[in-house]
Motif scaffolding. Structure first.
Motif, PDB file in Angstrom:
ATOM      1  N   THR A   1       7.517  -5.505   9.947  1.00 22.60           N
ATOM      2  CA  THR A   1       5.499  -4.542  10.325  1.00 22.60           C
ATOM      3  C   THR A   1       5.004  -5.584  11.405  1.00 22.60           C
ATOM      4  O   THR A   1       4.979  -6.994  11.958  1.00 22.60           O
ATOM      5  CB  THR A   1       5.014  -4.901   9.076  1.00 22.60           C
TER       6      THR A   1
ATOM      7  N   VAL B   1       1.941  -5.271  14.743  1.00 18.78           N
ATOM      8  CA  VAL B   1       0.775  -4.345  15.505  1.00 18.78           C
ATOM      9  C   VAL B   1       1.759  -4.773  17.396  1.00 18.78           C
ATOM     10  O   VAL B   1       2.190  -5.682  17.712  1.00 18.78           O
ATOM     11  CB  VAL B   1      -0.368  -4.443  15.341  1.00 18.78           C
TER      12      VAL B   1
ATOM     13  N   PRO C   1       0.146  -0.212  14.782  1.00 18.30           N
ATOM     14  CA  PRO C   1       0.704  -0.979  13.362  1.00 18.30           C
ATOM     15  C   PRO C   1       2.025  -0.066  13.549  1.00 18.30           C
ATOM     16  O   PRO C   1       2.058   1.409  14.227  1.00 18.30           O
ATOM     17  CB  PRO C   1      -0.264  -0.729  12.252  1.00 18.30           C
TER      18      PRO C   1
ATOM     19  N   HIS D   1       3.957  -9.182  12.017  1.00 22.40           N
ATOM     20  CA  HIS D   1       3.616 -10.279  10.737  1.00 22.40           C
ATOM     21  C   HIS D   1       4.440 -11.781   9.964  1.00 22.40           C
ATOM     22  O   HIS D   1       3.676 -12.424   9.562  1.00 22.40           O
ATOM     23  CB  HIS D   1       3.289  -9.159   9.432  1.00 22.40           C
TER      24      HIS D   1
ATOM     25  N   GLU E   1      -4.597  -1.984  18.935  1.00 24.87           N
ATOM     26  CA  GLU E   1      -3.926  -2.348  18.116  1.00 24.87           C
ATOM     27  C   GLU E   1      -3.242  -1.007  17.657  1.00 24.87           C
ATOM     28  O   GLU E   1      -3.420  -0.262  16.649  1.00 24.87           O
ATOM     29  CB  GLU E   1      -4.967  -3.275  17.423  1.00 24.87           C
TER      30      GLU E   1
END
Length: 255
Positions: free
Chosen positions: A34, A36, A94, A23, A92
């Motif tokens: 964080t 994915v 996370p 991210h 995906e």
């Protein structure tokens, strides 16, 4: 054709691919990272046994008086249960995890990256590598600034193999090496090394290594037996007078 595709996929041709998408790439110590993991199926279905995220940094260590570059694993994380991905299917997954307090800031030659690996049975495991930028906390920055304001110049920053007494904490330490620039400290000190042991948003624990200049016969003997280096373990809080606290600790060792 299907058997042929399976053979090709087993050696990585037309096989599943992986791409980690963060991210953001800029972080501070103890912050959550964080993103994915994007997985795209190849020409045949494949069993994904595990997805691993591994956090690495580089460091140097001495072997027979020679410095050798190595990589240190700081954290390893499995983020999924086994599943089957179909041809051309896109998934995906996370993830989120906290960066360890032992992670070095990315300055000088220091690098930090995330290695993503898929564990695929009877096949070449696809991987991905993503570099991230680690900045010091505000309090850690204040500590480094305070040391420079006291009359020290930052000479270099190195990631090195952790000494035995710190190795249960992390495999490496990051050393900030300072040299004195004012007459008060230059008379007594060769250098000052700083290691950050633990950090939160409100406090930092540091280890100061004070390398004193040899003075007279007694000091010569101390230096010969590696007793000239003194260690100071210090915890600093956000409301402290950081310069005063560090200055007092150094002066106590200079007496």
């Amino acid at each position: 054709m299907s058997l042929f595709n399976k053979v090709l996929a087993s050696v990585g041709i037309g096989a599943t691919t992986v791409d980690t998408k963060l991210h953001k790439v800029n972080y501070t110590i103890n912050e959550n990272i964080t993103g994915v993991v994007e997985i795209v199926g190849g020409n045949v279905e494949q069993q994904i046994d595990a997805i691993y995220l591994s956090l690495y940094t580089n460091y140097t260590r001495e072997i027979n008086d020679t410095k050798v570059s190595e990589n240190a694993l700081l954290k390893n994380l499995k983020i999924n249960e086994p599943f089957t991905i179909q041809p051309n299917e896109k998934r995906e997954i996370p993830f989120s995890f906290e960066l360890p307090a032992a992670i070095p800031v990315t300055t000088g030659q220091s690098r930090v990256w995330i290695h993503t690996g898929l564990d695929i049975k009877n096949a070449v495991d696809p991987t991905d590598k993503d570099f991230i930028d680690i900045q010091p906390t505000r309090l850690a920055s204040n500590v480094l600034s305070a040391i420079q304001n006291l009359g020290f110049r930052l000479r270099k920053v190195d990631n090195e193999q952790a000494p035995t007494y710190l190795r249960n904490r992390a495999p490496i330490v990051q050393e900030f090496e300072f040299t004195p620039t004012n007459n008060t400290y230059r008379r007594y000190l060769e250098e000052l090394e700083v290691i950050f042991l633990d950090q939160t948003s409100k406090s930092v624990e540091i280890l100061l290594q004070v390398d004193r200049r040899a003075r007279g016969l007694g000091s010569f003997l101390s230096e010969a037996f590696d007793m000239d280096e003194s260690f100071i373990r210090l915890t600093l809080f956000e409301n402290d007078n950081i310069s005063a606290k560090i200055s007092q600790a150094i002066e106590n060792k200079m007496r």
